[in-house]
Design a protein around this motif. Structure first.
Motif, mmCIF file in Angstrom:
data_model
loop_
_atom_site.group_PDB
_atom_site.id
_atom_site.type_symbol
_atom_site.label_atom_id
_atom_site.label_comp_id
_atom_site.label_asym_id
_atom_site.label_seq_id
_atom_site.Cartn_x
_atom_site.Cartn_y
_atom_site.Cartn_z
ATOM 1 N N ASN A 69 0.829 -1.208 0.000
ATOM 2 C CA ASN A 69 0.000 0.000 0.000
ATOM 3 C C ASN A 69 0.866 1.261 0.000
ATOM 4 O O ASN A 69 0.554 2.245 -0.694
ATOM 5 N N TYR A 70 1.980 1.240 0.746
ATOM 6 C CA TYR A 70 2.848 2.412 0.835
ATOM 7 C C TYR A 70 3.577 2.676 -0.481
ATOM 8 O O TYR A 70 3.985 3.809 -0.750
ATOM 9 N N SER A 71 3.738 1.633 -1.296
ATOM 10 C CA SER A 71 4.441 1.817 -2.565
ATOM 11 C C SER A 71 3.658 2.672 -3.551
ATOM 12 O O SER A 71 4.224 3.121 -4.549
ATOM 13 N N PHE A 72 2.383 2.894 -3.293
ATOM 14 C CA PHE A 72 1.565 3.734 -4.174
ATOM 15 C C PHE A 72 1.442 5.167 -3.651
ATOM 16 O O PHE A 72 0.594 5.922 -4.114
ATOM 17 N N THR A 73 2.275 5.513 -2.680
ATOM 18 C CA THR A 73 2.304 6.880 -2.169
ATOM 19 C C THR A 73 3.626 7.541 -2.556
ATOM 20 O O THR A 73 4.532 6.892 -3.077
ATOM 21 N N GLY A 74 3.735 8.837 -2.270
ATOM 22 C CA GLY A 74 4.893 9.590 -2.717
ATOM 23 C C GLY A 74 5.924 9.794 -1.625
ATOM 24 O O GLY A 74 5.703 9.493 -0.448
ATOM 25 N N ASP A 75 7.081 10.317 -2.031
ATOM 26 C CA ASP A 75 8.158 10.673 -1.114
ATOM 27 C C ASP A 75 8.352 12.185 -1.132
ATOM 28 O O ASP A 75 7.861 12.888 -2.023
ATOM 29 N N GLY A 76 9.103 12.659 -0.147
ATOM 30 C CA GLY A 76 9.456 14.083 -0.125
ATOM 31 C C GLY A 76 8.248 14.976 0.037
ATOM 32 O O GLY A 76 7.460 14.827 0.971
ATOM 33 N N GLU A 77 8.072 15.892 -0.902
ATOM 34 C CA GLU A 77 6.959 16.846 -0.826
ATOM 35 C C GLU A 77 5.614 16.152 -0.970
ATOM 36 O O GLU A 77 4.599 16.664 -0.495
ATOM 37 N N ARG A 78 5.578 15.003 -1.639
ATOM 38 C CA ARG A 78 4.314 14.269 -1.805
ATOM 39 C C ARG A 78 4.203 13.122 -0.817
ATOM 40 O O ARG A 78 3.532 12.129 -1.090
ATOM 41 N N ASP A 79 4.843 13.246 0.312
ATOM 42 C CA ASP A 79 4.857 12.182 1.305
ATOM 43 C C ASP A 79 3.433 11.842 1.749
ATOM 44 O O ASP A 79 2.697 12.709 2.224
ATOM 45 N N GLY A 80 3.068 10.577 1.601
ATOM 46 C CA GLY A 80 1.750 10.102 2.009
ATOM 47 C C GLY A 80 0.650 10.332 1.002
ATOM 48 O O GLY A 80 -0.470 9.831 1.196
ATOM 49 N N GLN A 81 0.905 11.062 -0.064
ATOM 50 C CA GLN A 81 -0.124 11.321 -1.069
ATOM 51 C C GLN A 81 -0.152 10.196 -2.108
ATOM 52 O O GLN A 81 0.904 9.691 -2.512
ATOM 53 N N PRO A 82 -1.336 9.789 -2.538
ATOM 54 C CA PRO A 82 -1.418 8.748 -3.577
ATOM 55 C C PRO A 82 -0.790 9.235 -4.879
ATOM 56 O O PRO A 82 -1.065 10.342 -5.348
ATOM 57 N N VAL A 83 0.076 8.375 -5.437
ATOM 58 C CA VAL A 83 0.750 8.746 -6.698
ATOM 59 C C VAL A 83 0.545 7.674 -7.773
ATOM 60 O O VAL A 83 1.159 7.761 -8.842
ATOM 61 N N GLY A 84 -0.291 6.681 -7.489
ATOM 62 C CA GLY A 84 -0.542 5.650 -8.492
ATOM 63 C C GLY A 84 0.690 4.796 -8.757
ATOM 64 O O GLY A 84 1.355 4.323 -7.834
ATOM 65 N N LEU A 85 1.025 4.650 -10.023
ATOM 66 C CA LEU A 85 2.152 3.803 -10.438
ATOM 67 C C LEU A 85 3.427 4.591 -10.695
ATOM 68 O O LEU A 85 4.349 4.088 -11.355
ATOM 69 N N ASP A 86 3.501 5.822 -10.167
ATOM 70 C CA ASP A 86 4.669 6.665 -10.440
ATOM 71 C C ASP A 86 5.965 6.018 -9.921
ATOM 72 O O ASP A 86 7.011 6.092 -10.582
ATOM 73 N N ASN A 87 5.911 5.408 -8.741
ATOM 74 C CA ASN A 87 7.118 4.788 -8.193
ATOM 75 C C ASN A 87 7.592 3.633 -9.069
ATOM 76 O O ASN A 87 8.798 3.471 -9.300
ATOM 77 N N TYR A 88 6.659 2.834 -9.570
ATOM 78 C CA TYR A 88 7.034 1.707 -10.420
ATOM 79 C C TYR A 88 7.569 2.205 -11.771
ATOM 80 O O TYR A 88 8.486 1.590 -12.342
#
Length: 323
Positions: A69-88
């Motif tokens: 679940n945490y892998s679909f959230t952001g880092d840094g300024e977007r910490d905890g915000q849903p980012v979809g598949l951006d990390n992948y």
């Protein structure tokens, strides 16, 4: 009335509760105590398994789901915000992570060597070659050493001016940069890992040998089977489940237990050639403070382990049926 002088006739004693035959319980029920015992016997395995299952759920499955679940959230300024598949997407575009996945493929190709070495050594010990008792202890000794200690020792042995290159120099062979050459550095680290960990696989193989039927081996020897034929037609089919277990556990170990060696011996170099997913995950989490991206890499590593593990089991089962 009895005749005068004749003894009185004894009357039969009335049948009391003790003289009545005990009533048997209905067949299949066994009475209340018997039924309770049967229920307790059926529940006993579940009660014994409950602590292990609870530990797996709390300490393994739940953190795994949180990580996914945490892998679909952001880092840094977007910490905890849903980012979809951006990390992948970022993982796929990162050349270091692609190198790490390519190295996983290399580990899969080297896996038969990592399994065959302890398997052959266990076979020789099982056949009681001279000195087999000594070999049993010597081969297991590296398994009790810390990966950091093993890495430090081999870093000294494999240095450019180390003992190994000095010995090769006496043979007229130039020094080899075992840990500095991108083409051979990963092979060197994997070789050290196999040396340090095959003792556990050796113990598992020896336990599997204890389940083999000695009469089959004796019959094969009487029929004139050579050692390769004995291994191929008797030992390997008899150890099919043991081989499956060793293959899967060895692959998991190569994917998740080489961090200590990589950190001490190469630090991911040279030129990122020895990166593996677990080292990449540590860099993202511990060095760059990007836990969401590290969670995405962990999820990918878990998926790779599942795919590779099931593929290996299916391949081994198919080869076992064909043999």
């Amino acid at each position: 009335m009895p005749a005068h002088g004749s003894p009185p006739t004894a009357r039969p004693a009335p049948a009391g509760p003790a003289a009545r035959p005990a009533r048997r319980p209905a067949r299949g029920t066994g009475g209340p105590r018997y039924g309770a015992g049967r229920r307790a016997e059926r529940l006993a395995p579940y009660v014994l398994l409950a602590p292990a299952v609870l530990i797996l759920l709390v300490l393994r499955l739940y953190p795994l789901l949180l990580g996914v679940n945490y892998s679909f959230t952001g880092d840094g300024e977007r910490d905890g915000q849903p980012v979809g598949l951006d990390n992948y997407t970022e993982l796929w575009q990162d050349p270091l992570f692609r190198t790490a996945l390519e190295n996983v493929g290399l580990l899969v190709l080297l896996l038969p060597v990592a399994v065959a070495i302890p398997g052959l050594l266990a076979t020789f010990i099982h056949l009681r070659v001279p000195g087999h008792r000594l070999y049993r202890g010597v081969y297991f000794f590296p398994a009790v050493l810390s990966p950091v200690i093993v890495g430090a020792i081999f870093t000294l042995l494999l240095a450019i001016d180390g003992p190994l290159n000095s010995g090769l120099g006496h043979l007229g062979i130039g020094p080899v940069d075992w840990l500095g050459d991108p083409d051979i550095a990963l092979f060197t680290v994997v070789g050290v890992h196999i040396w340090a960990t095959f003792g556990m696989a050796l113990v598992v193989f020896l336990a599997g040998f204890s389940t083999l039927d000695p009469s089959l081996q004796d019959a094969a020897r009487v029929d004139g089977a050579s050692l390769p034929q004995l291994i191929r037609h008797v030992i390997v089919p008899g150890l099919s489940r043991t081989i499956q277990f060793v293959v899967v556990t060895t692959m998991i170990g190569m994917l998740t237990s080489m961090f200590g060696l990589l950190y001490v011996m190469t630090s991911g170099g040279p030129e990122g050639s020895t990166y593996l997913p677990e080292y990449y995950i540590w860099i993202q989490q511990g060095q760059l403070n990007r836990p969401a991206l590290a969670s995405a890499a962990s999820t990918v590593l878990f998926a790779v382990m599942l795919v590779v593990g099931f593929a290996q089991i299916a391949l081994l089962r198919r080869s076992g049926r064909e043999s």
